[in-house]
Design a protein around this motif. Sequence first.
Motif, short mmCIF file in Angstrom:
data_model
loop_
_atom_site.label_atom_id
_atom_site.label_comp_id
_atom_site.label_asym_id
_atom_site.label_seq_id
_atom_site.Cartn_x
_atom_site.Cartn_y
_atom_site.Cartn_z
N LEU A 163 0.86 -1.19 0.00
CA LEU A 163 0.00 0.00 0.00
C LEU A 163 0.89 1.23 0.00
CD1 LEU A 163 -2.77 1.30 0.13
CD2 LEU A 163 -2.74 1.04 2.62
N ARG A 164 0.82 2.00 -1.10
CA ARG A 164 1.75 3.11 -1.26
C ARG A 164 1.13 4.45 -0.93
NH1 ARG A 164 5.80 2.97 -0.57
NH2 ARG A 164 6.91 4.00 -2.27
N ALA A 165 -0.19 4.59 -1.10
CA ALA A 165 -0.81 5.89 -0.84
C ALA A 165 -2.28 5.72 -0.53
CB ALA A 165 -0.63 6.82 -2.04
N GLN A 172 12.94 0.89 4.47
CA GLN A 172 12.25 1.83 5.36
C GLN A 172 10.97 2.28 4.66
OE1 GLN A 172 15.25 4.84 6.08
NE2 GLN A 172 15.91 3.83 7.96
N PRO A 173 9.93 1.46 4.73
CA PRO A 173 8.72 1.78 3.97
C PRO A 173 8.02 3.03 4.48
CG PRO A 173 8.31 -0.05 5.45
CD PRO A 173 9.78 0.23 5.51
N GLU A 174 7.47 3.79 3.53
CA GLU A 174 6.66 4.96 3.83
C GLU A 174 5.37 4.87 3.04
OE1 GLU A 174 9.64 8.64 4.94
OE2 GLU A 174 9.08 8.36 2.85
N VAL A 175 4.37 5.59 3.50
CA VAL A 175 3.09 5.65 2.79
C VAL A 175 2.72 7.13 2.63
CG1 VAL A 175 1.69 5.47 4.90
CG2 VAL A 175 0.72 4.81 2.69
N ALA A 196 -0.70 17.01 2.09
CA ALA A 196 0.00 15.74 1.82
C ALA A 196 1.17 15.56 2.77
CB ALA A 196 0.48 15.71 0.37
N ARG A 197 1.41 14.29 3.10
CA ARG A 197 2.52 13.96 4.00
C ARG A 197 2.94 12.51 3.75
NH1 ARG A 197 2.04 13.61 10.64
NH2 ARG A 197 4.27 13.45 11.09
N ALA A 198 4.24 12.28 3.71
CA ALA A 198 4.78 10.92 3.63
C ALA A 198 5.13 10.47 5.04
CB ALA A 198 6.01 10.89 2.74
N LEU A 199 4.50 9.40 5.49
CA LEU A 199 4.62 8.97 6.89
C LEU A 199 5.33 7.62 6.94
CD1 LEU A 199 3.61 10.28 9.53
CD2 LEU A 199 1.68 8.69 9.46
N PRO A 200 6.37 7.46 7.79
CA PRO A 200 6.98 6.15 7.97
C PRO A 200 5.93 5.14 8.45
CG PRO A 200 8.35 7.86 8.93
CD PRO A 200 7.05 8.51 8.57
N VAL A 201 5.97 3.96 7.89
CA VAL A 201 4.98 2.94 8.22
C VAL A 201 4.99 2.63 9.71
CG1 VAL A 201 4.52 0.47 7.94
CG2 VAL A 201 4.83 1.92 5.93
N ILE A 202 6.15 2.65 10.34
CA ILE A 202 6.26 2.30 11.75
C ILE A 202 5.37 3.16 12.62
CG2 ILE A 202 8.22 3.82 12.18
CD1 ILE A 202 7.67 0.26 13.60
N VAL A 204 -4.15 0.95 13.40
CA VAL A 204 -3.65 1.06 12.01
C VAL A 204 -4.63 1.91 11.20
CG1 VAL A 204 -2.57 -0.20 10.12
CG2 VAL A 204 -2.81 -1.31 12.33
N ASP A 205 -4.90 3.08 11.71
CA ASP A 205 -5.87 3.98 11.08
C ASP A 205 -5.17 4.76 9.97
OD1 ASP A 205 -7.73 5.92 10.39
OD2 ASP A 205 -8.46 6.16 12.44
N LEU A 206 -5.64 4.59 8.73
CA LEU A 206 -4.99 5.21 7.58
C LEU A 206 -5.76 6.42 7.05
CD1 LEU A 206 -4.00 1.99 5.60
CD2 LEU A 206 -2.76 3.17 7.41
N ALA A 207 -6.76 6.91 7.77
CA ALA A 207 -7.50 8.09 7.32
C ALA A 207 -6.55 9.28 7.24
CB ALA A 207 -8.65 8.39 8.27
N PRO A 208 -6.34 9.88 6.07
CA PRO A 208 -5.35 10.95 5.94
C PRO A 208 -5.58 12.11 6.88
CG PRO A 208 -5.99 10.16 3.77
CD PRO A 208 -6.92 9.50 4.76
N ALA A 209 -6.82 12.50 7.13
CA ALA A 209 -7.09 13.68 7.96
C ALA A 209 -6.54 13.52 9.37
CB ALA A 209 -8.58 13.95 8.01
#
Length: 712
Positions: free
Chosen positions: A386-388, A418-421, A466-472, A479-484
């Motif tokens: 999952l990239r974005a 070092q994965p980011e999303v 927009a923001r690139a966030l480290p997966v960790i 594991v909430d992925l809601a961008p807001a």
Amino acid sequence: MQDNATEVTAAGIARMAGVGRAAVSNWRRRHADFPRPVGGTETSPSFALAEVESWLRTQGKLAEVPLRERVWQQLSGHPHGPVTALIHAGCVLLLIHDRPPVWLELSAGSDERLAEMLPGALREVFTPRFGPEPATSTPETVNTPGAAPAPAADAPSAVNAVHSPATESAHSAVHTPTGPELLPSAPLLRGVAELAAELGARQTFEFLLGRHLDANPRQYTLTPAELAGLMADLAGPARTVLDPACGTGALLRAAATRPDQKLYAQDSAPELAALTTLRLALHTWSTVRGATGDSLRADAHPRLRADAVLCHPPFNERNWGHDELAYDPRWEYGFPARTESELAWVQHALARLKDGGAGVLLMPPAAASRRSGRRIRADLLRRGALRAVIALPVGAAPPYNIPLHLWVLRRPERAPAQPEVLLVDVGQFAGEGRGGPDWRAVREAVLDAWQAFQRPGRFTERPGLARALPVIELLDDDVDLAPARHLPPPTAADGAEQLTGVRELLGETLRLTADLTPRRADAAHPARWPLTTIGELARGGALMLRTGGNGGHARVPVLTDHDVLSGTDPSGTLPESDEEAVLTEPGDVVVPVLGGGSVARVIDTTTAGAALGRNLVLLRPDPAALDPWFLAGFLRGTANNRQASSYASTATRLDVRRLQLPRLPLDEQRRYGQRFRTLDEFERALRHAGRLGEQLVRGMYDGLTDGTVAPD
């Protein structure tokens, strides 16, 4: 003889003759020789098209039926249903597109000869385009006359049919219809060919398909073209593209940009799979492979490894195959819960991608945060699949009342160090009402962020966007992925500058009140004019009065009473019906009849062309007799509204015909009209000031609470 089987409604007759629906009702009452109904219901009868056309021509009310209208009436009134007719039309249009001399030779004879010879000619076109056809057809063949079409959706909805895992299998989408199946369609096919000579084969099919979708808005969940284009751009250039829930093919059509592509489509609704396959074949010379069947239960392309997968899957499906697919090898990231059908589609997309291939899926926002899916989301993040996650504005796609998400996937070639999303929220570009978002701004913001994220080096945050966030940082209990929930607020400098700008705009707006200081009239001798009523003016021809209806054309925006009251753009929709829509024109005055408020709105060029909604009355003044702003201004008088209102029920209702106007020369009307227009502009500015004031207060609260604004 076959043409007599085509039926047409009263609304269709009105369109053919270029009159209103009421005129058709009058003809039925006044003319004893008007054709008798041959079908439909008592309240919505249908008539034989050939009889209607003959009667209209005999009465001198019709020189010739417009070709588009005639073909549409033949298709919509086909004895085996419009979907079968549309598929037959698509087959012939593909023949005309690929081999026009063959059609000319076949169509030179009788209908019987055409129906007999056509299957062989179609087979010669279908085989190189769609691959070899199965030796035997199945009960799911979509061209069987009389077969009822299944519920349909551009992205299949929650009403998809239940499939039996023991018997279900995937089938080729387009089957060559037999001669007996084609014979009832012969008059239609000749008309379609004639229309194709005018418009082109591709444009003819798009016209007929678009008209069918408009006529059945509740049967289809469409993916807007702007959204489809954005999803295709996020996936990037691809030679092999799959849509496992293709609907009417909006996503694959957006992705079809090269002649050397291979396009794979599948849908559980046989008619949609067939229509999409034909549509794509007319749109591109790429290889098209369409199939019928539920992609989760009966995958037609199990060995495919595509460059890109685009999908608008069904949302909130409980019966997606949870029980029978427990040991399916596609669940690399975890077995989805019964309530997580969307995560099953995500893993199906990843399973059909080659290493490094991209997938873009439209998802409900709940899929980013439901606890039942947190383990799968966590594994998707850890392995870099999952990239974005991109939060779209409200109104981007159905259901229009929630901000849907786009998930951008990548089939991992190896585990990232070092994965980011990437998390993006473009909700700020939502439009007012149902007009849709600002797609240009959405597209630029999303693609700029995505392209910057893919470039080597550190991604520069874009506050609030927009923001690139480290997966960790996301691998917590939810594991909430809601961008807001993860995007930072605007920076302190930007916030202070914005608040200063808002305050200045608010001050400029409020200073307009100085221009509205009234000049005192002679209170002892107020103006006394001779009065007239709207009803008298309508009878005298000084204006035309129309009321809003309950139906119209599905693609036309609808001006609602709420839009008039709030001063916003047309935001409503009306279902397709036999009732003729009333379309607004510049200079019209629109008045709400419920609620007891004194409101009238003059239509300008930006709102012209909208259909008039329910509980609205339209007044169209003769410019030589009435100034529209003068008319609207006097209609808003409180005393005028009070004397024209009734209170017999729980709601106040305005009788527009009883509203009064002074009898004044046109020059004097325009003098008053200019003043009323100035008041209207100030009223709009005041609404804007209200929004600015709310923005200023909200910004001050946010600034004080996050430390970007000092309390002094």
